[in-house]
Each structure stands twice: as structure tokens, then as C-alpha cells.
Design a protein around this motif. Structure first.
Motif, PDB file in Angstrom:
ATOM      1  N   ARG A 137     -23.559 -13.094 -28.235  1.00 15.45           N
ATOM      2  CA  ARG A 137     -24.509 -13.595 -27.009  1.00 15.45           C
ATOM      3  C   ARG A 137     -24.886 -14.986 -27.399  1.00 15.45           C
ATOM      4  N   LEU A 138     -25.075 -15.497 -28.383  1.00 15.22           N
ATOM      5  CA  LEU A 138     -25.633 -16.781 -28.591  1.00 15.22           C
ATOM      6  C   LEU A 138     -24.121 -18.071 -28.779  1.00 15.22           C
ATOM      7  N   ALA A 139     -23.135 -17.407 -28.949  1.00 17.37           N
ATOM      8  CA  ALA A 139     -22.211 -18.139 -29.421  1.00 17.37           C
ATOM      9  C   ALA A 139     -21.790 -19.378 -28.403  1.00 17.37           C
ATOM     10  N   GLY A 140     -21.544 -18.802 -27.049  1.00 15.49           N
ATOM     11  CA  GLY A 140     -21.303 -19.704 -25.965  1.00 15.49           C
ATOM     12  C   GLY A 140     -22.211 -20.694 -25.811  1.00 15.49           C
ATOM     13  N   GLN A 141     -23.577 -20.326 -25.661  1.00 12.90           N
ATOM     14  CA  GLN A 141     -24.646 -21.048 -25.376  1.00 12.90           C
ATOM     15  C   GLN A 141     -24.883 -22.305 -26.576  1.00 12.90           C
ATOM     16  N   LEU A 142     -24.740 -21.855 -27.817  1.00 12.57           N
ATOM     17  CA  LEU A 142     -24.851 -22.781 -28.983  1.00 12.57           C
ATOM     18  C   LEU A 142     -23.783 -23.492 -29.423  1.00 12.57           C
ATOM     19  N   GLY A 143     -22.472 -22.900 -29.140  1.00 14.25           N
ATOM     20  CA  GLY A 143     -20.966 -23.622 -29.293  1.00 14.25           C
ATOM     21  C   GLY A 143     -20.768 -23.351 -30.639  1.00 14.25           C
ATOM     22  N   TRP A 144     -21.018 -22.230 -31.324  1.00  9.39           N
ATOM     23  CA  TRP A 144     -20.448 -21.833 -32.618  1.00  9.39           C
ATOM     24  C   TRP A 144     -19.361 -20.821 -32.534  1.00  9.39           C
TER      25      TRP A 144
END
Length: 243
Positions: free
Chosen positions: A39-46
Motif C-alpha cells: 500500500r505504501l510502496a507507490g507513495q514512498l517509492g520503495w
């Protein structure tokens, strides 16, 4: 998780829980579950590096010491004998020996991938954090299926045995793994052979693996490669990026 957080803070990194994250200044890394990570990968770029679902099933029996095959829950439902059944990556149900397919938890999606493994006995099991095909750190985590963490000591003969086995494994199947990954190995008991032999238990995502008694400094090095900035992913690791 606490030990890794302490080590990250020692390096001057901010440590936040998933629910506290809104944006990150500079490169961001992940250690936690796959749902929140995705869920956070796209938002935080990892980018999250994961071994393929069928990696263990594709290994020669020289390394598994038992029959292992990739299947689905639908296939597992047809089992009529005891089998060790586990989800290859997440923890969508408990990995365990099921007497037959009817004993699997209710409500599973029939298309869910699973690994079906012949039932064997591991005298001891070890978690190894690999970086570029080398053991960065490791820990014993179980003895005869019971939790019993103990750090790997480079002066102990068993550590040399593990390293020799991993060298052979990496030479044969290393390209099929990401450069930062966890591989669990164990001493497989065989009624018909004296002593023990080494076998692969499974491969796991470094960013979703308990460190047990491994060196948290080296564990964090592996985790940061396995779940770090997408623009820093090595070309050879791109096939292992799921999100």
C-alpha cells in the motif's frame, strides 16, 4: 523489529510506524507486512524484493531433501494423506502439517498459491540473511520444531557446514533469488541414513522475516537492499519486484 529500529536510529534514520507515515524526506525503507508494504510502496517509492513462489519447488531434491511442489488451495483440497501446506509468501493461513485437504482453514480462495511438501523432521533450523549470495548474518531459530534462537558463531563447526551448503545452493540456484533475501535451512533427519544432511526449508522476504538472534546491524543491511528506493534496484533484481 525493536532491535532493527534501534540500529536504524543509530544510523540517523527516522523510524516510523506505518500508520504514522504520510510522506518521507529522502530515501525510505520498509520492514513489516506485505499488505501495508504494498500500500505504501507507490507513495514512498520503495521496491519490495520477493523470491518467486515456486523457487523451492523448482530446486533439485539434492537441496530440498524431500518432494515439494507448487500448487493452489484447490489442489490442496484434494489431498488424501498428510502433507505440509504453506502459503509461499504471505501468512494468509497457518503453515502446518494437515492430515488431508479437508483440514485446511475454511474460506480460502481456491486460486491461492500454496507449496505442498512431503512431511519430514528437521532437527534444527537456521535463518540466513543473504546479501549478494553471501551469508551476512544468521541465527538458529528452532530445534525439533520448537522455538530456540541462538546466534551463529563463526567459530562453531556447524557454521562452516552451513556456509558450504549455501555456497553450493547459490552456485546452483542463486540467480533465481533476489540479491537480498532470507533462506532458511535445516538439519534433515533421515531414518535410513546416519547423522543428518542439510536441506532448504524455504526462502522468504528479508523485509518480512524475524531476525531471531541474528546480528541486527547486518540484518538491517539486507533489509535496506530488499525494501529500499525503487530507483536503486539493481537490474538483476527487477524480476523480483512485486509492487
Amino acid at each position: 523489529m525493536e532491535l532493527l529500529a534501534v540500529e536504524a536510529a543509530r544510523r540517523g534514520m527516522a523510524v516510523l510506524a506505518a500508520e504514522e507515515v504520510s510522506a518521507a524526506e529522502g530515501p525510505a525503507y520498509w520492514y513489516g507486512g506485505p499488505a501495508a508494504g504494498a500500500r505504501l510502496a507507490g507513495q514512498l517509492g520503495w521496491a519490495l524484493l520477493e523470491p518467486s513462489d515456486d523457487w523451492l519447488a523448482e530446486l533439485p531434491q539434492e537441496f530440498t531433501g524431500r518432494e515439494v511442489r507448487a500448487a493452489t488451495v484447490l489442489d490442496a483440497w484434494t489431498l488424501r494423506r498428510p502433507m505440509f501446506v504453506k502459503p509461499p509468501r504471505d501468512k494468509s493461513f497457518t503453515a502446518d502439517v494437515y492430515a488431508d485437504g479437508s483440514r485446511l482453514p475454511a474460506g480460502l480462495d481456491p486460486a491461492t498459491p500454496v507449496l505442498l511438501s512431503e512431511v519430514v523432521t528437521f532437527a534444527a533450523e537456521y535463518r540466513l540473511f543473504l546479501l549478494d549470495g553471501q551469508i551476512a548474518t544468521g541465527s538458529r531459530y528452532a530445534v525439533f520444531g520448537r522455538l530456540d534462537p541462538h546466534p551463529l558463531d563463526r567459530h562453531e563447526p556447524i557454521t562452516a557446514e552451513i556456509a558450504e551448503f549455501v555456497d553450493r545452493l547459490v552456485a546452483a540456484a542463486g540467480p533465481a533469488l533476489p540479491s537480498a533475501v532470507v533462506v532458511d535451512v535445516g538439519q534433515l533427519l533421515d531414518t535410513y541414513r546416519p547423522g543428518h544432511r542439510w536441506a532448504v526449508v524455504e526462502a522468504n522476504m528479508a523485509w518480512f522475516s524475524h531476525a531471531y538472534a541474528a546480528d541486527p546491524t547486518r540484518v538491517l543491511d539486507v533489509v535496506m537492499r530488499a525494501a529500499g528506493p525503487r530507483d536503486r534496484v539493481k537490474p538483476a533484481d527487477l524480476p523480483f519486484v512485486r509492487h
